[in-house]
Design a protein around this motif. Sequence first.
Motif, PDB file in Angstrom:
ATOM      1  N   ARG A  53       0.839  -1.207   0.000  1.00 14.10           N
ATOM      2  CA  ARG A  53       0.000   0.000   0.000  1.00 14.10           C
ATOM      3  C   ARG A  53       0.874   1.257   0.000  1.00 14.10           C
ATOM      4  O   ARG A  53       1.236   1.773   1.051  1.00 14.10           O
ATOM      5  N   ASP A  57      -4.764   7.354  -0.832  1.00 17.19           N
ATOM      6  CA  ASP A  57      -6.219   7.237  -0.828  1.00 17.19           C
ATOM      7  C   ASP A  57      -6.824   8.643  -0.859  1.00 17.19           C
ATOM      8  O   ASP A  57      -6.107   9.635  -1.034  1.00 17.19           O
ATOM      9  N   ARG A  61      -3.370   9.490   2.356  1.00 16.03           N
ATOM     10  CA  ARG A  61      -2.518   8.495   3.021  1.00 16.03           C
ATOM     11  C   ARG A  61      -2.110   7.402   2.036  1.00 16.03           C
ATOM     12  O   ARG A  61      -2.877   7.036   1.149  1.00 16.03           O
ATOM     13  N   ASN A  63      -2.397   4.201   1.313  1.00 17.89           N
ATOM     14  CA  ASN A  63      -3.305   3.165   1.806  1.00 17.89           C
ATOM     15  C   ASN A  63      -3.867   2.293   0.695  1.00 17.89           C
ATOM     16  O   ASN A  63      -4.750   1.486   0.946  1.00 17.89           O
TER      17      ASN A  63
END
Length: 145
Positions: A53, A57, A61, A63
């Motif tokens: 990841r 996002d 972040r 993510n």
Amino acid sequence: MKAVVQRVSEARVEIDGAVVGRCGAGLMILVCAMQGDTEANAEALAGRIAKLRVFRDEAGRMNRSIRDTDGAALVVSQFTLAADTARGNRPGFAAAAPPETGEPLYEHFVAALRAEGVPVETGRFGADMKVHLVNDGPVTIPMER
């Protein structure tokens, strides 16, 4: 296996001035098969990278994975990741798998990453390549398996 994973906005690899592989937003992956590596190592590393990841996002972040973003990967073999610089000024590469085992492991890694649902383009094993990339972030992560 060892890899250096870079989040990129674009990347390409050229051989003798001709582009042989490229990707847009996604990952540039330099990969090296080491002495004693197996297909299981290649599969495990590919699985970890596919799930890594490192993409932002909605909140900014890191993510999201490459699969979450529908990104692509450019994979280039790089035996110099096996460099031992512990003594002297010339790195040693004895820890790298020899070409007769390194190339099939590299190809197996590429196939395993594709099996994870990641579109993959490649360089050419053992070739003198010119790699161009725009590192996004920059985000650069060394990995082993």
